[in-house]
Motif scaffolding. Sequence first.
Motif, PDB file in Angstrom:
ATOM      1  N   ASN A   5      60.651   8.772  38.209  1.00  0.00           N
ATOM      2  CA  ASN A   5      60.196   8.905  39.587  1.00  0.00           C
ATOM      3  C   ASN A   5      61.035   8.014  40.468  1.00  0.00           C
ATOM      4  O   ASN A   5      61.329   6.876  40.114  1.00  0.00           O
ATOM      5  N   VAL A   6      61.416   8.540  41.613  1.00  0.00           N
ATOM      6  CA  VAL A   6      62.100   7.756  42.639  1.00  0.00           C
ATOM      7  C   VAL A   6      61.351   7.988  43.942  1.00  0.00           C
ATOM      8  O   VAL A   6      61.134   9.129  44.344  1.00  0.00           O
ATOM      9  N   SER A   7      60.921   6.891  44.564  1.00  0.00           N
ATOM     10  CA  SER A   7      60.281   6.969  45.875  1.00  0.00           C
ATOM     11  C   SER A   7      61.286   6.529  46.922  1.00  0.00           C
ATOM     12  O   SER A   7      62.017   5.560  46.724  1.00  0.00           O
ATOM     13  N   LEU A   8      61.300   7.253  48.033  1.00  0.00           N
ATOM     14  CA  LEU A   8      62.253   6.986  49.103  1.00  0.00           C
ATOM     15  C   LEU A   8      61.529   6.905  50.437  1.00  0.00           C
ATOM     16  O   LEU A   8      60.777   7.811  50.800  1.00  0.00           O
ATOM     17  N   GLN A   9      61.775   5.815  51.141  1.00  0.00           N
ATOM     18  CA  GLN A   9      61.325   5.672  52.522  1.00  0.00           C
ATOM     19  C   GLN A   9      62.570   5.453  53.361  1.00  0.00           C
ATOM     20  O   GLN A   9      63.317   4.493  53.133  1.00  0.00           O
ATOM     21  N   GLY A  34      64.801  21.564  45.110  1.00  0.00           N
ATOM     22  CA  GLY A  34      64.014  22.092  44.009  1.00  0.00           C
ATOM     23  C   GLY A  34      63.350  21.043  43.137  1.00  0.00           C
ATOM     24  O   GLY A  34      62.678  21.409  42.157  1.00  0.00           O
ATOM     25  N   VAL A  35      63.509  19.762  43.443  1.00  0.00           N
ATOM     26  CA  VAL A  35      62.845  18.747  42.629  1.00  0.00           C
ATOM     27  C   VAL A  35      61.352  18.732  42.937  1.00  0.00           C
ATOM     28  O   VAL A  35      60.917  19.119  44.027  1.00  0.00           O
ATOM     29  N   LYS A  36      60.576  18.280  41.979  1.00  0.00           N
ATOM     30  CA  LYS A  36      59.152  18.066  42.228  1.00  0.00           C
ATOM     31  C   LYS A  36      59.048  16.832  43.120  1.00  0.00           C
ATOM     32  O   LYS A  36      59.727  15.826  42.882  1.00  0.00           O
ATOM     33  N   TYR A  37      58.193  16.913  44.140  1.00  0.00           N
ATOM     34  CA  TYR A  37      58.073  15.779  45.064  1.00  0.00           C
ATOM     35  C   TYR A  37      56.686  15.767  45.679  1.00  0.00           C
ATOM     36  O   TYR A  37      55.968  16.769  45.668  1.00  0.00           O
ATOM     37  N   GLU A  38      56.302  14.605  46.191  1.00  0.00           N
ATOM     38  CA  GLU A  38      55.052  14.437  46.925  1.00  0.00           C
ATOM     39  C   GLU A  38      55.355  13.603  48.156  1.00  0.00           C
ATOM     40  O   GLU A  38      55.942  12.524  48.050  1.00  0.00           O
ATOM     41  N   VAL A  39      54.939  14.109  49.319  1.00  0.00           N
ATOM     42  CA  VAL A  39      55.102  13.367  50.567  1.00  0.00           C
ATOM     43  C   VAL A  39      53.860  12.519  50.761  1.00  0.00           C
ATOM     44  O   VAL A  39      52.739  13.017  50.682  1.00  0.00           O
ATOM     45  N   GLY A  40      54.081  11.241  51.011  1.00  0.00           N
ATOM     46  CA  GLY A  40      52.992  10.324  51.328  1.00  0.00           C
ATOM     47  C   GLY A  40      53.162   9.819  52.747  1.00  0.00           C
ATOM     48  O   GLY A  40      54.157  10.134  53.418  1.00  0.00           O
ATOM     49  N   PRO A  41      52.220   9.028  53.231  1.00  0.00           N
ATOM     50  CA  PRO A  41      52.302   8.546  54.606  1.00  0.00           C
ATOM     51  C   PRO A  41      53.434   7.543  54.834  1.00  0.00           C
ATOM     52  O   PRO A  41      53.851   7.350  55.975  1.00  0.00           O
ATOM     53  N   MET A  42      53.935   6.929  53.771  1.00  0.00           N
ATOM     54  CA  MET A  42      54.974   5.913  53.928  1.00  0.00           C
ATOM     55  C   MET A  42      56.273   6.234  53.189  1.00  0.00           C
ATOM     56  O   MET A  42      57.291   5.608  53.439  1.00  0.00           O
ATOM     57  N   GLU A  43      56.227   7.172  52.254  1.00  0.00           N
ATOM     58  CA  GLU A  43      57.395   7.475  51.437  1.00  0.00           C
ATOM     59  C   GLU A  43      57.211   8.814  50.757  1.00  0.00           C
ATOM     60  O   GLU A  43      56.106   9.346  50.716  1.00  0.00           O
ATOM     61  N   THR A  44      58.305   9.331  50.239  1.00  0.00           N
ATOM     62  CA  THR A  44      58.270  10.557  49.450  1.00  0.00           C
ATOM     63  C   THR A  44      58.663  10.200  48.028  1.00  0.00           C
ATOM     64  O   THR A  44      59.679   9.529  47.810  1.00  0.00           O
ATOM     65  N   THR A  45      57.874  10.642  47.066  1.00  0.00           N
ATOM     66  CA  THR A  45      58.150  10.377  45.660  1.00  0.00           C
ATOM     67  C   THR A  45      58.661  11.656  45.016  1.00  0.00           C
ATOM     68  O   THR A  45      58.077  12.723  45.182  1.00  0.00           O
ATOM     69  N   MET A  46      59.755  11.512  44.290  1.00  0.00           N
ATOM     70  CA  MET A  46      60.401  12.646  43.623  1.00  0.00           C
ATOM     71  C   MET A  46      60.367  12.444  42.116  1.00  0.00           C
ATOM     72  O   MET A  46      60.308  11.309  41.638  1.00  0.00           O
ATOM     73  N   GLU A  47      60.447  13.552  41.379  1.00  0.00           N
ATOM     74  CA  GLU A  47      60.445  13.508  39.920  1.00  0.00           C
ATOM     75  C   GLU A  47      61.644  14.285  39.411  1.00  0.00           C
ATOM     76  O   GLU A  47      61.883  15.410  39.850  1.00  0.00           O
ATOM     77  N   GLY A  48      62.403  13.682  38.519  1.00  0.00           N
ATOM     78  CA  GLY A  48      63.560  14.369  37.958  1.00  0.00           C
ATOM     79  C   GLY A  48      64.480  13.410  37.240  1.00  0.00           C
ATOM     80  O   GLY A  48      64.104  12.277  36.925  1.00  0.00           O
ATOM     81  N   GLU A  49      65.683  13.865  36.999  1.00  0.00           N
ATOM     82  CA  GLU A  49      66.700  13.036  36.350  1.00  0.00           C
ATOM     83  C   GLU A  49      67.216  12.000  37.349  1.00  0.00           C
ATOM     84  O   GLU A  49      67.484  12.335  38.510  1.00  0.00           O
ATOM     85  N   LEU A  50      67.364  10.781  36.896  1.00  0.00           N
ATOM     86  CA  LEU A  50      67.722   9.672  37.781  1.00  0.00           C
ATOM     87  C   LEU A  50      69.001   9.934  38.572  1.00  0.00           C
ATOM     88  O   LEU A  50      69.033   9.730  39.792  1.00  0.00           O
ATOM     89  N   ASP A  51      70.055  10.389  37.923  1.00  0.00           N
ATOM     90  CA  ASP A  51      71.320  10.605  38.630  1.00  0.00           C
ATOM     91  C   ASP A  51      71.163  11.612  39.772  1.00  0.00           C
ATOM     92  O   ASP A  51      71.689  11.408  40.866  1.00  0.00           O
ATOM     93  N   PHE A  52      70.418  12.682  39.518  1.00  0.00           N
ATOM     94  CA  PHE A  52      70.206  13.697  40.550  1.00  0.00           C
ATOM     95  C   PHE A  52      69.388  13.129  41.707  1.00  0.00           C
ATOM     96  O   PHE A  52      69.700  13.359  42.880  1.00  0.00           O
ATOM     97  N   ILE A  87      54.835  12.103  37.889  1.00  0.00           N
ATOM     98  CA  ILE A  87      53.927  11.848  39.005  1.00  0.00           C
ATOM     99  C   ILE A  87      52.495  12.101  38.548  1.00  0.00           C
ATOM    100  O   ILE A  87      51.594  11.298  38.811  1.00  0.00           O
ATOM    101  N   ASP A  88      52.277  13.202  37.834  1.00  0.00           N
ATOM    102  CA  ASP A  88      50.925  13.579  37.411  1.00  0.00           C
ATOM    103  C   ASP A  88      50.253  12.513  36.556  1.00  0.00           C
ATOM    104  O   ASP A  88      49.064  12.252  36.714  1.00  0.00           O
ATOM    105  N   GLU A  89      50.994  11.904  35.645  1.00  0.00           N
ATOM    106  CA  GLU A  89      50.350  10.916  34.777  1.00  0.00           C
ATOM    107  C   GLU A  89      49.849   9.715  35.573  1.00  0.00           C
ATOM    108  O   GLU A  89      48.935   9.016  35.150  1.00  0.00           O
ATOM    109  N   LYS A  90      50.428   9.494  36.733  1.00  0.00           N
ATOM    110  CA  LYS A  90      50.014   8.351  37.548  1.00  0.00           C
ATOM    111  C   LYS A  90      48.864   8.673  38.483  1.00  0.00           C
ATOM    112  O   LYS A  90      48.046   7.810  38.763  1.00  0.00           O
ATOM    113  N   ILE A  91      48.801   9.896  39.008  1.00  0.00           N
ATOM    114  CA  ILE A  91      47.796  10.165  40.043  1.00  0.00           C
ATOM    115  C   ILE A  91      46.823  11.294  39.719  1.00  0.00           C
ATOM    116  O   ILE A  91      45.905  11.557  40.494  1.00  0.00           O
TER     117      ILE A  91
END
Length: 96
Positions: A5-9, A34-52, A87-91
């Motif tokens: 997971n990588v979160s970006l603000q 096409g990555v799995k992602y979730e938008v939050g109020p402060m950041e967007t969290t993405m799921e995938g391969e780190l380099d991508f 992401i799912d295992e966390k939330i």
Amino acid sequence: MSVCNVSLQVIPKVPDEMTYPVVDKVIEYIQSTGVKYEVGPMETTMEGELDFLLEIVKKAQEICIEEGASRVASIVKIDYKKEGVTIDEKIKKYRG
């Protein structure tokens, strides 16, 4: 490499009324990858391969500048473990 997971603000230096439109452009780009992602109020969290995901982070900086920011500060969080992390295992337990 495992899924992580990588979160970006992004915090673009633009007039206040331009902040959301610039951030929206970054989110539109994330959606287009096409990555799995979730938008939050402060950041967007993405799921995938780190380099991508890091390539997405890099492009997000460029998008902010292209959209008129004179500068962009970003906060990036990485959650990585050898066997992968989702992401799912966390939330999942917090969803109805």
